[in-house]
Design a protein around this motif. Structure first.
Motif, PDB file in Angstrom:
ATOM      1  N   LEU A 221       0.830  -1.206   0.000  1.00 46.70           N
ATOM      2  CA  LEU A 221       0.000   0.000   0.000  1.00 46.70           C
ATOM      3  C   LEU A 221       0.862   1.252   0.000  1.00 46.70           C
ATOM      4  O   LEU A 221       0.551   2.236  -0.691  1.00 46.70           O
ATOM      5  CB  LEU A 221      -0.933  -0.015   1.207  1.00 46.70           C
ATOM      6  CG  LEU A 221      -2.024  -1.091   1.196  1.00 46.70           C
ATOM      7  CD1 LEU A 221      -2.782  -1.091   2.520  1.00 46.70           C
ATOM      8  CD2 LEU A 221      -2.985  -0.875   0.040  1.00 46.70           C
ATOM      9  N   VAL A 222       1.940   1.224   0.775  1.00 42.48           N
ATOM     10  CA  VAL A 222       2.858   2.369   0.790  1.00 42.48           C
ATOM     11  C   VAL A 222       3.494   2.555  -0.584  1.00 42.48           C
ATOM     12  O   VAL A 222       3.592   3.679  -1.094  1.00 42.48           O
ATOM     13  CB  VAL A 222       3.941   2.170   1.869  1.00 42.48           C
ATOM     14  CG1 VAL A 222       4.994   3.283   1.775  1.00 42.48           C
ATOM     15  CG2 VAL A 222       3.329   2.145   3.261  1.00 42.48           C
TER      16      VAL A 222
ATOM     17  N   ARG B 258       4.026   5.536  -5.663  1.00 37.97           N
ATOM     18  CA  ARG B 258       4.099   5.535  -7.126  1.00 37.97           C
ATOM     19  C   ARG B 258       3.069   6.464  -7.749  1.00 37.97           C
ATOM     20  O   ARG B 258       3.320   7.092  -8.784  1.00 37.97           O
ATOM     21  CB  ARG B 258       3.914   4.122  -7.657  1.00 37.97           C
ATOM     22  CG  ARG B 258       4.312   3.957  -9.120  1.00 37.97           C
ATOM     23  CD  ARG B 258       4.617   2.520  -9.439  1.00 37.97           C
ATOM     24  NE  ARG B 258       5.305   2.383 -10.721  1.00 37.97           N
ATOM     25  CZ  ARG B 258       5.899   1.271 -11.138  1.00 37.97           C
ATOM     26  NH1 ARG B 258       5.882   0.193 -10.373  1.00 37.97           N
ATOM     27  NH2 ARG B 258       6.511   1.226 -12.301  1.00 37.97           N
ATOM     28  N   LEU B 259       1.910   6.571  -7.132  1.00 38.45           N
ATOM     29  CA  LEU B 259       0.847   7.406  -7.678  1.00 38.45           C
ATOM     30  C   LEU B 259       1.108   8.891  -7.487  1.00 38.45           C
ATOM     31  O   LEU B 259       0.395   9.711  -8.051  1.00 38.45           O
ATOM     32  CB  LEU B 259      -0.484   7.023  -7.045  1.00 38.45           C
ATOM     33  CG  LEU B 259      -1.029   5.640  -7.424  1.00 38.45           C
ATOM     34  CD1 LEU B 259      -2.333   5.364  -6.693  1.00 38.45           C
ATOM     35  CD2 LEU B 259      -1.224   5.522  -8.932  1.00 38.45           C
ATOM     36  N   THR B 260       2.089   9.246  -6.686  1.00 39.76           N
ATOM     37  CA  THR B 260       2.429  10.669  -6.543  1.00 39.76           C
ATOM     38  C   THR B 260       3.077  11.215  -7.811  1.00 39.76           C
ATOM     39  O   THR B 260       3.144  12.438  -7.998  1.00 39.76           O
ATOM     40  CB  THR B 260       3.396  10.877  -5.366  1.00 39.76           C
ATOM     41  OG1 THR B 260       4.608  10.147  -5.608  1.00 39.76           O
ATOM     42  CG2 THR B 260       2.770  10.399  -4.058  1.00 39.76           C
TER      43      THR B 260
ATOM     44  N   TRP C 149      12.386  -1.328  -6.759  1.00 32.41           N
ATOM     45  CA  TRP C 149      11.963  -2.293  -5.725  1.00 32.41           C
ATOM     46  C   TRP C 149      11.223  -3.470  -6.356  1.00 32.41           C
ATOM     47  O   TRP C 149      11.521  -4.634  -6.092  1.00 32.41           O
ATOM     48  CB  TRP C 149      11.064  -1.570  -4.726  1.00 32.41           C
ATOM     49  CG  TRP C 149      10.521  -2.419  -3.620  1.00 32.41           C
ATOM     50  CD1 TRP C 149       9.514  -3.341  -3.712  1.00 32.41           C
ATOM     51  CD2 TRP C 149      10.939  -2.420  -2.253  1.00 32.41           C
ATOM     52  NE1 TRP C 149       9.263  -3.912  -2.497  1.00 32.41           N
ATOM     53  CE2 TRP C 149      10.129  -3.365  -1.577  1.00 32.41           C
ATOM     54  CE3 TRP C 149      11.895  -1.711  -1.530  1.00 32.41           C
ATOM     55  CZ2 TRP C 149      10.264  -3.621  -0.215  1.00 32.41           C
ATOM     56  CZ3 TRP C 149      12.030  -1.965  -0.168  1.00 32.41           C
ATOM     57  CH2 TRP C 149      11.225  -2.904   0.467  1.00 32.41           C
ATOM     58  N   VAL C 150      10.259  -3.150  -7.203  1.00 31.64           N
ATOM     59  CA  VAL C 150       9.451  -4.186  -7.848  1.00 31.64           C
ATOM     60  C   VAL C 150      10.312  -5.046  -8.769  1.00 31.64           C
ATOM     61  O   VAL C 150      10.201  -6.276  -8.777  1.00 31.64           O
ATOM     62  CB  VAL C 150       8.284  -3.543  -8.623  1.00 31.64           C
ATOM     63  CG1 VAL C 150       7.566  -4.592  -9.482  1.00 31.64           C
ATOM     64  CG2 VAL C 150       7.309  -2.879  -7.668  1.00 31.64           C
TER      65      VAL C 150
ATOM     66  N   ARG D 257       9.344  11.806  -9.440  1.00 31.92           N
ATOM     67  CA  ARG D 257      10.308  11.058 -10.233  1.00 31.92           C
ATOM     68  C   ARG D 257      11.165  10.127  -9.380  1.00 31.92           C
ATOM     69  O   ARG D 257      11.350   8.952  -9.714  1.00 31.92           O
ATOM     70  CB  ARG D 257      11.213  12.018 -11.010  1.00 31.92           C
ATOM     71  CG  ARG D 257      12.181  11.308 -11.954  1.00 31.92           C
ATOM     72  CD  ARG D 257      12.935  12.303 -12.806  1.00 31.92           C
ATOM     73  NE  ARG D 257      13.744  13.198 -11.985  1.00 31.92           N
ATOM     74  CZ  ARG D 257      14.492  14.183 -12.480  1.00 31.92           C
ATOM     75  NH1 ARG D 257      14.505  14.402 -13.800  1.00 31.92           N
ATOM     76  NH2 ARG D 257      15.199  14.959 -11.676  1.00 31.92           N
ATOM     77  N   ILE D 258      11.669  10.630  -8.263  1.00 33.39           N
ATOM     78  CA  ILE D 258      12.541   9.812  -7.412  1.00 33.39           C
ATOM     79  C   ILE D 258      11.752   8.667  -6.782  1.00 33.39           C
ATOM     80  O   ILE D 258      12.210   7.519  -6.746  1.00 33.39           O
ATOM     81  CB  ILE D 258      13.203  10.682  -6.333  1.00 33.39           C
ATOM     82  CG1 ILE D 258      14.124  11.721  -6.982  1.00 33.39           C
ATOM     83  CG2 ILE D 258      13.981   9.800  -5.347  1.00 33.39           C
ATOM     84  CD1 ILE D 258      14.792  12.658  -5.995  1.00 33.39           C
ATOM     85  N   LEU D 259      10.550   8.968  -6.281  1.00 33.37           N
ATOM     86  CA  LEU D 259       9.734   7.929  -5.658  1.00 33.37           C
ATOM     87  C   LEU D 259       9.316   6.873  -6.677  1.00 33.37           C
ATOM     88  O   LEU D 259       9.319   5.674  -6.374  1.00 33.37           O
ATOM     89  CB  LEU D 259       8.494   8.554  -5.011  1.00 33.37           C
ATOM     90  CG  LEU D 259       8.739   9.486  -3.823  1.00 33.37           C
ATOM     91  CD1 LEU D 259       7.418  10.023  -3.300  1.00 33.37           C
ATOM     92  CD2 LEU D 259       9.505   8.763  -2.716  1.00 33.37           C
TER      93      LEU D 259
END
Length: 231
Positions: free
Chosen positions: A40-41, A46-48, A60-61, A51-53
């Motif tokens: 969920l985090v 990702r939906l923000t 990670w994925v 670019r960095i996130l």
């Protein structure tokens, strides 16, 4: 040699199987909860569209979906602890390090799959849902938590159930680092009784029963979601 299931189900052996199943279920539940929270985090990050996130979540994925789960388990148990202070290593070892590290590794690995499942479910939600929530004065996080994510999880439910069953089956990999789960105790019983077929048949029935139960629960919940959505 005639089949004799009582040889692997009676006395201490039966107790070992029960304890092994308990460890398997505890490991699966702990890893599932941590995986869902992290997923969920990751989805929110990702939906923000930062670019960095976005890059962090994509990396990670990619890592957790492309590196074998067994390698991740061994990395957590054998490699990463060497980077910790000796006092912390001893503290973890005194608290069942095998179980702790296997739960962490399985949870992190599964979080990548869960996050992609949920993200796919979110794609099916009309953009107007987000716009409407923001128009009502909700913050981004409030809109995600109260409006968007519940719908995304409902849409992703079949995929989440499939990966939950996969997580349950992957707990058997924890035997590689000494976790006394069902597969570990099954091999131990087979070595002691030389009842190979009976030992692994019992383990097979245990895994099959739990997997079918998870799928049945998932199907019931999916029907309830559909009826609630239809209203």
């Amino acid at each position: 040699m005639a089949l004799d299931f009582s040889a692997v189900l009676s006395g201490n052996y039966g107790q070992m199987i029960v304890q092994g199943m308990e460890v398997t279920l505890e490991l699966a539940v702990g890893a599932w909860l941590s995986a869902m929270v992290i997923a969920l985090v990751l989805v929110v990050m990702r939906l923000t569209n930062h670019r960095i996130l976005t890059f962090f979540v994509a990396a990670w994925v990619s890592y957790h979906r492309n590196v074998p789960t067994l390698i991740q388990l061994m990395m957590w148990y054998f490699a990463l602890p060497t980077l910790l202070p000796e006092s912390l290593q001893m503290w973890i070892n005194d608290r069942n390090a095998e179980f702790i590290f296997s739960m962490i590794a399985l949870g992190l690995c599964q979080s990548a799959y869960f996050s992609e499942d949920i993200r796919s479910g979110l794609r099916a939600i009309p953009a107007g849902q987000t716009e409407g929530a923001r128009a009502l004065g909700m913050s981004y996080l409030r809109a995600m938590w109260s409006v968007i994510l519940p719908q995304g999880i409902r849409n992703a439910w079949p995929a989440l159930i499939n990966h939950t069953v996969l997580l349950f089956k992957n707990t058997s990999l924890a035997m590689a680092i000494g976790v006394a789960e069902l597969t570990y105790v099954t091999r131990d019983i087979e070595n002691q009784t030389f009842r190979t077929f009976e030992s692994y048949a019992v383990a097979t029935v245990g895994y099959l029963a739990c997997s079918l139960f998870l799928m049945a629960v998932g199907a019931v919940l999916a029907r309830r979601f559909q009826r609630a959505y239809a209203r």
